[in-house]
Scaffold this motif. Structure first.
Motif, mmCIF file in Angstrom:
data_model
loop_
_atom_site.group_PDB
_atom_site.id
_atom_site.type_symbol
_atom_site.label_atom_id
_atom_site.label_comp_id
_atom_site.label_asym_id
_atom_site.label_seq_id
_atom_site.Cartn_x
_atom_site.Cartn_y
_atom_site.Cartn_z
ATOM 1 N N ASN A 2 7.479 2.923 3.899
ATOM 2 C CA ASN A 2 6.230 2.294 4.311
ATOM 3 C C ASN A 2 6.251 0.782 4.146
ATOM 4 O O ASN A 2 5.319 0.111 4.534
ATOM 5 C CB ASN A 2 5.043 2.903 3.558
ATOM 6 C CG ASN A 2 5.209 2.820 2.066
ATOM 7 O OD1 ASN A 2 6.046 2.090 1.565
ATOM 8 N ND2 ASN A 2 4.418 3.585 1.350
ATOM 9 N N GLY A 3 7.288 0.225 3.549
ATOM 10 C CA GLY A 3 7.439 -1.221 3.443
ATOM 11 C C GLY A 3 6.593 -1.881 2.376
ATOM 12 O O GLY A 3 6.417 -3.099 2.400
ATOM 13 N N LYS A 4 6.083 -1.133 1.417
ATOM 14 C CA LYS A 4 5.243 -1.726 0.373
ATOM 15 C C LYS A 4 6.022 -2.665 -0.545
ATOM 16 O O LYS A 4 5.453 -3.582 -1.118
ATOM 17 C CB LYS A 4 4.589 -0.633 -0.476
ATOM 18 C CG LYS A 4 3.489 0.103 0.227
ATOM 19 C CD LYS A 4 2.850 1.109 -0.697
ATOM 20 C CE LYS A 4 1.760 1.868 0.012
ATOM 21 N NZ LYS A 4 1.180 2.911 -0.835
ATOM 22 N N ARG A 5 7.319 -2.437 -0.691
ATOM 23 C CA ARG A 5 8.115 -3.270 -1.597
ATOM 24 C C ARG A 5 8.617 -4.550 -0.944
ATOM 25 O O ARG A 5 9.078 -5.450 -1.629
ATOM 26 C CB ARG A 5 9.305 -2.469 -2.113
ATOM 27 C CG ARG A 5 8.920 -1.298 -2.966
ATOM 28 C CD ARG A 5 10.145 -0.610 -3.516
ATOM 29 N NE ARG A 5 11.146 -0.372 -2.492
ATOM 30 C CZ ARG A 5 11.418 0.801 -1.950
ATOM 31 N NH1 ARG A 5 10.756 1.843 -2.338
ATOM 32 N NH2 ARG A 5 12.337 0.927 -1.033
ATOM 33 N N TYR A 55 7.296 -8.010 -2.176
ATOM 34 C CA TYR A 55 7.857 -8.376 -3.478
ATOM 35 C C TYR A 55 9.299 -8.861 -3.325
ATOM 36 O O TYR A 55 9.704 -9.831 -3.970
ATOM 37 C CB TYR A 55 7.806 -7.192 -4.441
ATOM 38 C CG TYR A 55 6.413 -6.698 -4.697
ATOM 39 C CD1 TYR A 55 5.484 -7.491 -5.357
ATOM 40 C CD2 TYR A 55 6.015 -5.438 -4.273
ATOM 41 C CE1 TYR A 55 4.190 -7.043 -5.590
ATOM 42 C CE2 TYR A 55 4.734 -4.984 -4.500
ATOM 43 C CZ TYR A 55 3.825 -5.788 -5.159
ATOM 44 O OH TYR A 55 2.558 -5.342 -5.381
ATOM 45 N N ALA A 56 10.063 -8.189 -2.501
ATOM 46 C CA ALA A 56 11.441 -8.619 -2.258
ATOM 47 C C ALA A 56 11.464 -9.987 -1.582
ATOM 48 O O ALA A 56 12.293 -10.837 -1.916
ATOM 49 C CB ALA A 56 12.168 -7.589 -1.398
ATOM 50 N N PHE A 57 10.538 -10.210 -0.651
ATOM 51 C CA PHE A 57 10.447 -11.500 0.017
ATOM 52 C C PHE A 57 10.106 -12.603 -0.986
ATOM 53 O O PHE A 57 10.707 -13.675 -0.979
ATOM 54 C CB PHE A 57 9.402 -11.450 1.135
ATOM 55 C CG PHE A 57 9.163 -12.761 1.807
ATOM 56 C CD1 PHE A 57 10.123 -13.304 2.640
ATOM 57 C CD2 PHE A 57 7.993 -13.459 1.590
ATOM 58 C CE1 PHE A 57 9.915 -14.524 3.255
ATOM 59 C CE2 PHE A 57 7.771 -14.667 2.207
ATOM 60 C CZ PHE A 57 8.739 -15.210 3.044
ATOM 61 N N ALA A 58 9.150 -12.352 -1.870
ATOM 62 C CA ALA A 58 8.774 -13.342 -2.879
ATOM 63 C C ALA A 58 9.940 -13.620 -3.828
ATOM 64 O O ALA A 58 10.234 -14.787 -4.142
ATOM 65 C CB ALA A 58 7.557 -12.863 -3.657
ATOM 66 N N PHE A 59 10.622 -12.577 -4.269
ATOM 67 C CA PHE A 59 11.747 -12.748 -5.186
ATOM 68 C C PHE A 59 12.877 -13.543 -4.538
ATOM 69 O O PHE A 59 13.399 -14.487 -5.132
ATOM 70 C CB PHE A 59 12.258 -11.381 -5.653
ATOM 71 C CG PHE A 59 13.428 -11.472 -6.574
ATOM 72 C CD1 PHE A 59 13.252 -11.812 -7.897
ATOM 73 C CD2 PHE A 59 14.711 -11.229 -6.101
ATOM 74 C CE1 PHE A 59 14.344 -11.912 -8.747
ATOM 75 C CE2 PHE A 59 15.804 -11.327 -6.945
ATOM 76 C CZ PHE A 59 15.618 -11.670 -8.278
#
Length: 139
Positions: A105-108, A111-115
């Motif tokens: 669903n792409g919820k993570r 967070y990966a983009f920010a990291f």
């Protein structure tokens, strides 16, 4: 080209690659979901598998009905999250290819983009700091 310039280029490219991959994956998932049909899939079977060095994942057998024809389909997916038989998960599939589906669903991804964005900015800052150092040679 100076050796330090080569180091800057290598650092910047190695920092940008994860960020670019994350953005590309987010775009691909968004494009897939724009074309796909969302249904609810039921997990019928869960099998625990163990990989190298003890990491585990679960092989799921999914059952879902096609929205247009109400035809029953079975599929298999690998996940790291543990589910039980009878659990329901959202599933997106392409109407013209029901075997091509996604339960991600792409919820993570934010967070990966920010990291990866912070990681890239730290590399940029490090390259800037390194380029402003004054080098002296005392003989």
């Amino acid at each position: 080209m100076e050796k330090l310039t080569i180091v800057y280029i290598v650092l910047l490219v190695s920092g940008a690659v994860p960020l670019i991959l994350c953005i590309t994956k987010m775009i691909m998932l968004k494009n897939f979901k724009n074309k796909a049909v969302k249904v609810v899939a039921t997990i019928t079977h869960v099998e625990k598998r163990i990989r190298f060095k003890g990491s585990r994942y679960y092989l799921l057998t999914l059952k879902y009905n096609l929205a247009a024809t109400n035809q029953l389909w079975n599929a298999h997916a690998n996940l790291f999250k543990k589910y039980q038989p009878g659990d329901e998960v959202p599933l997106w599939y392409l109407p013209d290819k029901p075997t091509k589906f996604s339960i991600d669903n792409g919820k993570r991804y934010p967070y990966a983009f920010a990291f990866t964005g912070v990681f890239f900015l730290l590399i940029v800052w490090f390259c800037y700091w390194l380029s402003n150092l004054e080098y002296t040679t005392d003989l």
